[in-house]
Design an enzyme around this catalytic site. Structure first.
Site, PDB file in Angstrom:
ATOM      1  N   CYS A  55       0.800  -1.229   0.000  1.00  0.00           N
ATOM      2  CA  CYS A  55       0.000   0.000   0.000  1.00  0.00           C
ATOM      3  C   CYS A  55       0.833   1.280   0.000  1.00  0.00           C
ATOM      4  O   CYS A  55       0.272   2.367   0.027  1.00  0.00           O
ATOM      5  CB  CYS A  55      -0.972  -0.036   1.166  1.00  0.00           C
TER       6      CYS A  55
ATOM      7  N   HIS B  86      -2.713   7.977   6.289  1.00  0.00           N
ATOM      8  CA  HIS B  86      -2.965   6.692   5.640  1.00  0.00           C
ATOM      9  C   HIS B  86      -4.366   6.247   6.066  1.00  0.00           C
ATOM     10  O   HIS B  86      -5.168   5.841   5.247  1.00  0.00           O
ATOM     11  CB  HIS B  86      -1.892   5.688   6.016  1.00  0.00           C
TER      12      HIS B  86
ATOM     13  N   HIS C 191      -9.921   2.021   0.620  1.00  0.00           N
ATOM     14  CA  HIS C 191      -8.467   1.839   0.595  1.00  0.00           C
ATOM     15  C   HIS C 191      -8.105   1.280  -0.779  1.00  0.00           C
ATOM     16  O   HIS C 191      -8.394   0.116  -1.063  1.00  0.00           O
ATOM     17  CB  HIS C 191      -8.032   0.906   1.719  1.00  0.00           C
TER      18      HIS C 191
END
Lengths: 285, 414
Positions: free
Chosen positions: B162, B302, B336
């Site tokens: 990620c 994040h 996400h």
């Protein structure tokens, strides 16, 4: 771009460690392939050792070899791990499981499937918090990895641990994407020479049609070079095994090459054979 | 470090096609998340899905590359005049002086997942040709993008889960700094697939409803898909070609000022509990930008809405920035987007700078009482000069980016 090689690691059928391959590249004996060596992944904590798949063990083995040969603290270099697909076995298992009725995949297999799994295991094992990159560029992966590592060394002025490695796909994916065998090599690269320095590299990207990439004279090694993306680095290793300066060319993008001028550096450390005896377990970082 | 300008950019995600769609949704506080209706997935979760990909194959000339991931890349490349901006850069510098650096976590794995359903019952063979290299190998989308845009500069695919498409900015800066290219197209593309949906479910990290970053009752992530691209150029390279100051309407607003990369050295799928690696990445980004923490106007977290990520990130942010720098997660809008999260949130940072917007964390009803960072719940409008954006991934892989507003003075002096 100018930089220095302080340590080399190698893993291939019948070969474990730079000394094994260097002897062949210097013409002292022929390459005849052979069984895969056992992975040296003792640096992994017991839990991680159980969880690690083949590509992780391979990368960790290679990283340890280059770091020990270079005599560098393993928490010092940034990391560039380059592999076309990473863990082909985990990937195949996941795709097979997802085609079943219940689609259950294990959490461990899932986190092992990320391309940076190997750098994750390595940095946990040695306690490194340096930047870690995980990259791919199909059969140009070796040249792309070398470029990414070299650019980091030069732009950041830091040592970089480069490992290029691949393992074959099991069936049925091996038919769609053939990777011939397990192969990996590693280089510890530095911005300045040290007492461990083996060679100076000057790297450039050529855009003119500089002809095809260099091939290996030894037919078995040429088969290896063609059969595994990571093994496209072999011409550079050939030059590193030599006593005199030479220039080699690696495959890069279509019509382009990565050209590397290799100049061996003679230092006192070379007279100490222990510097390259990088398989002794007690020398673990 | 010497700044790079984002002279063009584009993004497509569950909020819609192009930058304006994301901006409008941010302003209207409208989520792109919806109950999962992707293929025959039987998980109780919400996803951020891009509508219409099923009917948008890639161009004939690149049909070997046809898969959901490259379709999403192509759809994004067609928005915001991005192709024209890249074509102009190509004529300025030459096709081989413009790099292509792409981040992805799972590439086109869906193509292989679906092929496994079609295996020959006798031999187990996959349908042929599979086009693995063009659809699923990790550089598939980098190669697709390079060919689609007609570029021949240095090419690279970064796959660090990620943080992938945050790290593309660092690699681009180094390639330009060492003179291997003059400009770079960076980006990230990740598309919905069974591996991530069932994989995150196996780790019990997927929320049953829309994700609630930083909420006391947060219960996991919502997975989304996205593509984003930016054209990065050195201001002095533009000046040498008579492009500064830029013409009105093509005025770049945002510069990359700093990046920081680190790893946690802690655990494969759980962040360091004190956010140690995250702090190292943020510190390095600030140092490269030459900025004090207090200079930052907004932190795009994040902020996945997993219990551990948000808690560790809150600790790291609080330690470094104290308790007053506004921060929020935009994953309540997009989900996400994994390997595309870095570029998506970098381009949201650019929207925030351009429009003076600090988005309040969507779906965050009650901020976790243990948190000490300044989590914003409501949108605010104020001048935004500097934004820090965080991206953290499996393997403890962290990247932070600092973006800043390009002042008129920079255009003249550059």
């Amino acid at each position: 771009m100018k930089l220095y090689v302080d340590g080399i690691g190698l893993f291939a059928p019948g070969l474990h460690g730079w000394a094994d391959l260097a002897a062949i590249l210097r013409g002292e004996r022929r390459y005849e392939g052979g069984e895969l060596p056992a992975f040296d992944h003792a640096v992994l904590p017991a839990t991680e050792r159980r969880r690690a798949g083949k590509s992780i063990k391979l990368a960790v083995d290679l990283a340890g070899q280059a770091v020990r040969a270079a005599g560098i603290d393993p928490t010092e270099p940034a990391i560039v791990f380059a592999s076309t697909t990473g863990d082909t076995e985990v990937l195949t298992d996941i795709c097979a499981a997802l085609a079943t009725e219940d689609r259950m995949i294990s959490p461990m297999r899932f986190h092992n499937s990320v391309h940076n799994a190997a750098s994750g295991y390595w940095t946990i094992a040695v306690g490194s918090r340096q930047p870690a990159n995980a990259i791919a560029l199909h059969e140009r992966t070796a040249a792309a990895g070398l470029l990414e590592a070299a650019v980091q060394v030069v732009a950041e002025g830091i040592p970089v641990l480069l490992a290029v490695y691949d393992i074959p796909f099991p069936p049925p994916l091996n038919a769609a994407e053939p990777i011939a065998t397990v192969f990996g090599a590693s280089l510890l690269l530095r911005p300045e020479p040290t007492t461990h320095t083996l060679a100076e590299l000057t790297i450039e990207r050529t855009k003119e049609d500089g002809g095809a990439a260099d091939t290996m004279h030894d037919p078995e090694l040429e088969t290896l070079r063609r059969g595994v993306p990571a093994a496209r680095i072999l011409p550079l290793l050939q030059a590193l095994a030599g006593d005199s300066g030479t220039t080699v060319t690696l495959d890069y993008l279509a019509g382009q090459c990565v050209r590397i001028a290799v100049m061996p550096v003679r230092t006192a450390a070379h007279n100490n054979p222990n510097n390259q005896a990088n398989q002794t377990p007690e020398a673990q970082p | 470090m010497r700044p790079l300008w984002l002279t063009a950019s584009t993004m497509t995600n569950a909020l819609g096609r192009g930058r304006a769609a994301t901006l409008a949704a941010l302003e209207a506080r409208r989520t792109g998340l919806a109950p999962c209706d992707f293929l025959d997935v039987d998980l109780d979760t919400w996803v951020g899905r891009v509508a219409g990909l099923e009917d948008l194959p890639v161009i004939d000339a690149l049909d070997d590359y046809d898969c959901r991931n490259n379709r999403l890349a192509q759809l994004a490349l067609r928005q915001d005049g991005f192709e024209a901006a890249v074509a102009a850069a190509r004529s300025r510098y030459g096709a081989d002086r413009v790099a292509v650096i792409m981040g992805t976590s799972t590439s086109g794995i869906l193509h292989t997942e679906l092929a496994f359903r079609e295996r020959d019952p006798e031999t187990g063979a996959l349908p042929a040709p599979l086009h693995y290299r063009e659809t699923h190998e990790l550089s598939s989308v980098a190669e697709f993008t390079r060919r689609y845009l007609g570029l021949t500069g240095p090419t690279l695919s970064i796959s660090t889960a990620c943080s992938s498409s945050a790290k593309v900015f660092a690699s681009a800066w180094r390639l330009i700094e060492t003179g291997l290219c003059d400009a770079a197209v960076v980006g990230g593309v990740d598309s919905l697939c069974l591996t991530t949906l069932y994989g995150f479910a196996s780790l019990e990290l997927v929320a049953p409803g829309p994700c609630r970053p930083a909420d006391a009752e947060r219960d996991g992530i919502s997975i989304g898909e996205a593509a984003g691209f930016a054209l990065l150029e050195r201001p002095d390279a533009r000046s040498e070609r008579g492009l500064n100051p830029p013409v009105e309407g093509e005025r770049p607003t945002t510069a990359l000022l700093g990046y920081g990369e680190s790893v946690d050295a802690h655990h494969m799928s759980t962040p360091h509990p004190e956010g140690l690696g995250a702090r190292l990445a943020m510190q390095a980004a600030l140092e490269r930008a030459g900025l004090a923490p207090s200079a930052i106007d907004y932190i795009n977290l994040h902020g996945t809405a997993s219990r551990t990520n948000d808690s560790a990130e809150d600790k790291a942010v609080s330690q470094l920035f104290g308790h007053s720098v506004p921060c929020s997660s935009t994953k309540g809008w997009t989900g996400h987007t994994l390997g595309a999260a870095g570029i998506t949130e970098a381009l949201i940072a650019s929207l925030c700078i351009e429009h003076g917007l600090i988005p309040g964390s969507l779906n965050t009803e009650t901020v976790d009482p243990d948190f000490t960072s300044a989590i914003q719940r409501d949108n605010r409008h104020q001048p935004v000069h500097y934004v820090l954006s965080n991206s953290f991934g499996f393997g403890g892989n962290n990247a932070s980016l600092v973006f800043g507003r390009i002042a008129a003075a920079d255009e003249v002096s550059a």
